[in-house]
Write a protein that holds these residues in place. Structure first.
Motif, PDB file in Angstrom:
ATOM      1  N   GLU A 274       0.844  -1.336  -0.087  1.00 50.40           N
ATOM      2  CA  GLU A 274       0.028  -0.087  -0.129  1.00 50.40           C
ATOM      3  C   GLU A 274       0.893   1.404  -0.060  1.00 50.40           C
ATOM      4  OE1 GLU A 274      -2.670   0.374   3.370  1.00 50.40           O
ATOM      5  OE2 GLU A 274      -3.358  -1.825   2.868  1.00 50.40           O
ATOM      6  N   GLY A 275       0.672   2.288  -0.931  1.00 50.42           N
ATOM      7  CA  GLY A 275       1.588   3.592  -1.056  1.00 50.42           C
ATOM      8  C   GLY A 275       1.070   4.376   0.119  1.00 50.42           C
ATOM      9  N   ILE A 276       1.035   5.890  -0.123  1.00 44.97           N
ATOM     10  CA  ILE A 276       0.965   6.849   0.685  1.00 44.97           C
ATOM     11  C   ILE A 276      -0.147   7.796  -0.039  1.00 44.97           C
ATOM     12  CG2 ILE A 276       3.207   6.797   1.879  1.00 44.97           C
ATOM     13  CD1 ILE A 276       3.798   9.467   0.554  1.00 44.97           C
ATOM     14  N   ARG A 277      -0.767   7.627  -1.496  1.00 47.83           N
ATOM     15  CA  ARG A 277      -1.755   8.572  -1.839  1.00 47.83           C
ATOM     16  C   ARG A 277      -2.708   8.874  -0.743  1.00 47.83           C
ATOM     17  NH1 ARG A 277      -1.046   9.326  -7.605  1.00 47.83           N
ATOM     18  NH2 ARG A 277       0.266   7.460  -8.315  1.00 47.83           N
ATOM     19  N   HIS A 278      -3.105   7.882  -0.180  1.00 47.92           N
ATOM     20  CA  HIS A 278      -4.593   8.219   0.393  1.00 47.92           C
ATOM     21  C   HIS A 278      -4.120   8.849   1.852  1.00 47.92           C
ATOM     22  CE1 HIS A 278      -3.021   4.408   2.033  1.00 47.92           C
ATOM     23  NE2 HIS A 278      -3.852   4.395   3.266  1.00 47.92           N
ATOM     24  N   ILE A 279      -2.940   9.001   2.173  1.00 45.52           N
ATOM     25  CA  ILE A 279      -2.738   9.541   3.553  1.00 45.52           C
ATOM     26  C   ILE A 279      -2.973  11.196   3.627  1.00 45.52           C
ATOM     27  CG2 ILE A 279      -0.830   9.950   5.465  1.00 45.52           C
ATOM     28  CD1 ILE A 279      -1.687   7.115   5.001  1.00 45.52           C
ATOM     29  N   SER A 280      -3.823  11.462   4.428  1.00 46.48           N
ATOM     30  CA  SER A 280      -4.360  12.750   4.307  1.00 46.48           C
ATOM     31  C   SER A 280      -3.648  13.421   5.619  1.00 46.48           C
ATOM     32  CB  SER A 280      -5.985  13.068   4.459  1.00 46.48           C
ATOM     33  OG  SER A 280      -6.193  12.625   5.735  1.00 46.48           O
ATOM     34  N   ALA A 281      -3.917  15.064   5.587  1.00 41.97           N
ATOM     35  CA  ALA A 281      -3.346  16.047   6.467  1.00 41.97           C
ATOM     36  C   ALA A 281      -4.316  15.682   7.911  1.00 41.97           C
ATOM     37  CB  ALA A 281      -3.907  17.281   6.284  1.00 41.97           C
ATOM     38  N   LEU A 282      -5.526  14.921   7.797  1.00 50.84           N
ATOM     39  CA  LEU A 282      -6.189  14.552   9.125  1.00 50.84           C
ATOM     40  C   LEU A 282      -5.639  13.471   9.727  1.00 50.84           C
ATOM     41  CD1 LEU A 282      -9.913  14.676   8.184  1.00 50.84           C
ATOM     42  CD2 LEU A 282      -8.607  16.119   9.803  1.00 50.84           C
ATOM     43  N   ASP A 283      -5.306  12.263   8.772  1.00 52.80           N
ATOM     44  CA  ASP A 283      -4.513  11.267   9.447  1.00 52.80           C
ATOM     45  C   ASP A 283      -3.178  11.806  10.202  1.00 52.80           C
ATOM     46  OD1 ASP A 283      -6.534   9.508   8.334  1.00 52.80           O
ATOM     47  OD2 ASP A 283      -5.552   9.754   6.337  1.00 52.80           O
ATOM     48  N   ILE A 284      -2.716  12.411   9.636  1.00 52.59           N
ATOM     49  CA  ILE A 284      -1.235  12.990  10.111  1.00 52.59           C
ATOM     50  C   ILE A 284      -1.447  13.539  11.326  1.00 52.59           C
ATOM     51  CG2 ILE A 284       0.805  14.430   9.848  1.00 52.59           C
ATOM     52  CD1 ILE A 284       0.756  13.622   7.003  1.00 52.59           C
ATOM     53  N   LYS A 285      -2.711  14.491  11.365  1.00 48.94           N
ATOM     54  CA  LYS A 285      -3.040  15.279  12.851  1.00 48.94           C
ATOM     55  C   LYS A 285      -3.395  14.487  13.987  1.00 48.94           C
ATOM     56  CE  LYS A 285      -7.142  18.229  13.629  1.00 48.94           C
ATOM     57  NZ  LYS A 285      -7.121  18.533  14.953  1.00 48.94           N
ATOM     58  N   TYR A 286      -4.286  13.586  13.418  1.00 54.50           N
ATOM     59  CA  TYR A 286      -4.848  12.585  14.646  1.00 54.50           C
ATOM     60  C   TYR A 286      -3.824  11.341  15.122  1.00 54.50           C
ATOM     61  CZ  TYR A 286      -9.294  14.596  14.081  1.00 54.50           C
ATOM     62  OH  TYR A 286     -10.292  15.475  13.840  1.00 54.50           O
ATOM     63  N   ALA A 287      -2.884  11.007  14.403  1.00 53.33           N
ATOM     64  CA  ALA A 287      -1.963  10.215  14.884  1.00 53.33           C
ATOM     65  C   ALA A 287      -1.117  10.959  15.569  1.00 53.33           C
ATOM     66  CB  ALA A 287      -1.312   9.725  13.421  1.00 53.33           C
ATOM     67  N   GLY A 288      -0.663  12.241  15.190  1.00 50.14           N
ATOM     68  CA  GLY A 288       0.002  12.874  16.030  1.00 50.14           C
ATOM     69  C   GLY A 288      -0.464  13.169  17.586  1.00 50.14           C
ATOM     70  N   GLU A 289      -1.911  13.266  17.579  1.00 45.75           N
ATOM     71  CA  GLU A 289      -2.688  13.719  18.743  1.00 45.75           C
ATOM     72  C   GLU A 289      -2.514  12.478  19.810  1.00 45.75           C
ATOM     73  OE1 GLU A 289      -6.596  15.051  18.757  1.00 45.75           O
ATOM     74  OE2 GLU A 289      -6.060  16.776  17.463  1.00 45.75           O
ATOM     75  N   LEU A 290      -2.479  11.171  18.957  1.00 45.91           N
ATOM     76  CA  LEU A 290      -2.412   9.841  19.747  1.00 45.91           C
ATOM     77  C   LEU A 290      -0.858   9.595  20.125  1.00 45.91           C
ATOM     78  CD1 LEU A 290      -4.914   7.972  17.484  1.00 45.91           C
ATOM     79  CD2 LEU A 290      -5.368   8.264  19.955  1.00 45.91           C
ATOM     80  N   GLY A 291      -0.027  10.309  19.865  1.00 42.05           N
ATOM     81  CA  GLY A 291       1.400  10.071  19.895  1.00 42.05           C
ATOM     82  C   GLY A 291       2.097   9.151  18.985  1.00 42.05           C
ATOM     83  N   TYR A 292       1.870   9.244  17.545  1.00 44.68           N
ATOM     84  CA  TYR A 292       2.543   8.532  16.467  1.00 44.68           C
ATOM     85  C   TYR A 292       2.786   9.512  15.400  1.00 44.68           C
ATOM     86  CZ  TYR A 292       0.499   4.325  19.033  1.00 44.68           C
ATOM     87  OH  TYR A 292      -0.011   3.492  19.783  1.00 44.68           O
ATOM     88  N   THR A 293       3.616   8.855  14.722  1.00 43.12           N
ATOM     89  CA  THR A 293       4.045   9.419  13.283  1.00 43.12           C
ATOM     90  C   THR A 293       3.822   8.359  12.441  1.00 43.12           C
ATOM     91  OG1 THR A 293       5.922  10.899  14.417  1.00 43.12           O
ATOM     92  CG2 THR A 293       6.111  10.498  12.005  1.00 43.12           C
ATOM     93  N   ILE A 294       3.184   8.929  11.088  1.00 44.09           N
ATOM     94  CA  ILE A 294       2.951   8.046   9.942  1.00 44.09           C
ATOM     95  C   ILE A 294       4.568   7.901   9.340  1.00 44.09           C
ATOM     96  CG2 ILE A 294       1.584   7.465   8.127  1.00 44.09           C
ATOM     97  CD1 ILE A 294      -0.663   8.854   9.325  1.00 44.09           C
ATOM     98  N   LYS A 295       4.727   6.575   8.851  1.00 39.99           N
ATOM     99  CA  LYS A 295       5.907   6.435   8.121  1.00 39.99           C
ATOM    100  C   LYS A 295       5.587   5.200   6.974  1.00 39.99           C
ATOM    101  CE  LYS A 295       9.035   8.930   9.940  1.00 39.99           C
ATOM    102  NZ  LYS A 295       9.301  10.204   9.126  1.00 39.99           N
ATOM    103  N   LEU A 296       6.090   5.245   5.947  1.00 43.71           N
ATOM    104  CA  LEU A 296       5.933   4.031   4.974  1.00 43.71           C
ATOM    105  C   LEU A 296       6.913   3.049   5.315  1.00 43.71           C
ATOM    106  CD1 LEU A 296       4.109   3.145   2.391  1.00 43.71           C
ATOM    107  CD2 LEU A 296       6.325   3.633   1.180  1.00 43.71           C
ATOM    108  N   LEU A 297       6.319   1.873   5.957  1.00 45.24           N
ATOM    109  CA  LEU A 297       7.325   0.992   6.688  1.00 45.24           C
ATOM    110  C   LEU A 297       7.365  -0.391   5.686  1.00 45.24           C
ATOM    111  CD1 LEU A 297       8.982   1.403   9.259  1.00 45.24           C
ATOM    112  CD2 LEU A 297       7.400   0.253  10.280  1.00 45.24           C
ATOM    113  N   GLY A 298       8.451  -0.771   5.220  1.00 45.99           N
ATOM    114  CA  GLY A 298       8.682  -2.032   4.919  1.00 45.99           C
ATOM    115  C   GLY A 298       8.933  -3.013   6.054  1.00 45.99           C
ATOM    116  N   THR A 299       8.191  -4.253   5.850  1.00 44.91           N
ATOM    117  CA  THR A 299       7.979  -4.976   7.408  1.00 44.91           C
ATOM    118  C   THR A 299       8.354  -6.105   6.875  1.00 44.91           C
ATOM    119  OG1 THR A 299       6.670  -3.588   8.555  1.00 44.91           O
ATOM    120  CG2 THR A 299       7.021  -5.876   9.267  1.00 44.91           C
ATOM    121  N   VAL A 300       9.364  -7.040   7.347  1.00 43.86           N
ATOM    122  CA  VAL A 300       9.674  -8.377   7.249  1.00 43.86           C
ATOM    123  C   VAL A 300       9.894  -8.955   8.605  1.00 43.86           C
ATOM    124  CG1 VAL A 300      11.268 -10.100   6.362  1.00 43.86           C
ATOM    125  CG2 VAL A 300      11.129  -7.677   5.374  1.00 43.86           C
TER     126      VAL A 300
END
Ligand code: NAP
Ligand code: HSE
Length: 435
Positions: free
Chosen positions: A226-252
């Motif tokens: 999944e890419g980052i096209r659908h990430i909006s300013a709202l997601d970044i804002k609420y993630a921040g309020e909850l103590g998180y930062t949004i990163k595109l992460l490769g997970t293995v």
């Protein structure tokens, strides 16, 4: 002294960076390795194009075969990108017994098995340090540095363009399109940049890292993306309020009690207290958990002319050493491990979730949604419901406990059909980095 005459195919961001870096540090590299390196020819598409680093006209040609087949050229660097001409360049060179250095993760993802088999068959080597995480020597570290470890988990911010975009959206409230244009101007983005923002470039890299970490060829088609096209300013804002930062992460991640692994790329909520949350701009980082080493972190510039040139020079140094000592097939694609692995389907992978809905503010809406999560056996860890006016559409944010992706997707599909839920729900996975 062994003479190494390098043919470079491609004189763009990376090719011109390598030319410039060799002009600056070629004699240092030669003295360290004990062999002499010289750029013999460079192939480009357009002889008259103005380049960031001027390449002398007498070295240039538009015919890559002239370079690869030149009997004096004994090392080839493929730096054009893509999977068609690049495949021909690499295969032709390997068939002539000439070692190849490439920065091309798309090529390795699509044709890696064929190319590594050709290197073996024709008794030569294919080097690819620059294909993952720009200037960070992660390929060498996984292949050599951690050869005595089982890699239990690996998390990578491996796309400089996406990290640059997400960072500027978060810190400056910048607009997605404008920041992407800047990333292109700075030479970070692929052609086309969809490869970056839709997550495919990170998936190519994550597949390569998964193959090295787990000893079986990870078909890129099996890496969930999944890419980052659908990430909006709202997601970044609420993630921040909850103590998180949004990163595109490769997970293995190795799934417990089996040889199967999760191999995926998706935007992820990273706790602000975790080191990966503060990897900003074009920087990349790979966080590795090994059963002996514990946690290890690699950090550096993930894209751009100089960082990538540094990794290409590392491969050129290895190739010079192998040519000097006559070592053939030193570098298998990966070293097979103790059990034959497979990639687990995303529906079976367990995650925690951030869910953002757009709902009509009226009594009973929250209860109906919570009931669907409850019926799916998904626990809610917190809810944010900003104050609104009755009857208006307002955001409603849930943080959810662990559930398989299959179960979470079904629950969200049900929720999205409720008449009080407007538009498509946004679901972003949350990573706790617990072992
Ligand atoms: P780029 O700036 O677009 O450069 C591509 C170069 O290839 C250009 O010089 C182009 O010639 C030449 N070229 C294309 N087709 C050719 C052909 N048929 N024959 C001869 N020359 C040809 O791309 P880049 O950013 O340097 O990327 C190159 C590779 O490195 C890609 O695989 C990319 O994924 C990888 N990479 C890039 C970065 C980065 O930060 N940019 C980092 C790591 C890895 P003209 O200049 O005449 O058009
Ligand atoms: N386009 C890639 C990125 C280049 O942004 O990470 C480095 O591989």
């Amino acid at each position: 002294m062994q003479q190494v005459k390098l043919g470079i195919i491609g004189g763009g961001t990376v090719g011109s960076g390598v030319f410039e870096a060799l002009a600056r540090n070629g004699s240092l590299l030669s003295s360290r390795v004990g062999a002499n390196i010289k750029v013999h020819r460079v192939a480009v598409r357009d002889l008259h194009k103005k380049r960031a680093t001027a390449i002398p006209k007498n070295l240039l040609t538009t015919d890559w075969r002239e370079v690869v087949c030149d009997p004096e050229v004994n090392l080839v660097a493929e730096l054009i990108g893509g999977t068609t001409v690049a495949r021909e360049v690499v295969l032709t060179s390997l068939k002539l017994g000439k070692p190849v250095v490439t920065a091309n993760k798309a090529l390795l993802s699509a044709h890696g098995e064929e190319l590594f088999a050709a290197a073996k068959k024709y008794g030569t080597n294919l080097y690819y340090e620059a294909s993952v995480a720009g200037g960070i020597p992660i390929i060498k570290s996984l292949r050599e540095g951690f050869v005595g470890n089982r890699i239990t988990a690996l998390y990578g911010i491996v796309n400089g363009t996406c990290n640059y975009i997400l960072t500027r959206m978060k810190l400056e409230g910048a607009d997605f399109g404008a920041v992407l244009a800047d990333a292109q101007k700075l030479g970070y983005a692929e052609t086309p940049p969809d490869l970056d923002i839709d997550g495919h470039d990170a998936a190519h890299k994550t597949g390569i890292l998964a193959s090295l970490a787990h000893g079986f060829w990870v078909n890129p088609k099996k890496v969930y993306v999944e890419g980052i096209r659908h990430i909006s300013a709202l997601d970044i804002k609420y993630a921040g309020e909850l103590g998180y930062t949004i990163k595109l992460l490769g997970t293995v991640k190795k799934l417990e009690g089996s040889c199967r692994v999760q191999a995926s790329v998706y935007p992820t909520l990273v706790p602000n207290a975790h080191v990966l949350a503060s990897v900003n701009g074009v920087f990349n980082a790979v966080f590795v958990q090994g059963d002996i080493v514990g946690d290890a972190l690699f950090y550096g510039r993930g894209a751009g002319k100089d960082a990538t040139a540094s990794s290409v020079l590392s491969d050129i140094g290895d190739a010079m050493l192998d040519l000097k000592t006559g070592i053939k097939n030193r570098l298998p694609a990966f070293v097979p491990h103790e059990c034959a692995g497979a990639v687990a389907p995303i529906s079976e992978v367990v995650s925690q979730y951030f869910v953002r809905l757009n709902v009509v503010d009226k009594p009973g809406v929250l209860a109906r949604i919570a009931t669907i999560f409850g019926q799916s056996n998904i626990g809610i860890s917190s809810v944010i419901q900003p104050e609104g006016h009755e009857g208006e559409s307002v955001p409603l944010i849930f943080m959810l406990h662990y559930a398989t992706n299959g179960v979470a997707a079904k629950a969200l599909a049900k929720i999205s059909k409720l008449p009080t839920v407007k538009g498509k729900p946004v679901m972003i996975r949350v990573e706790s980095f617990e072992q």
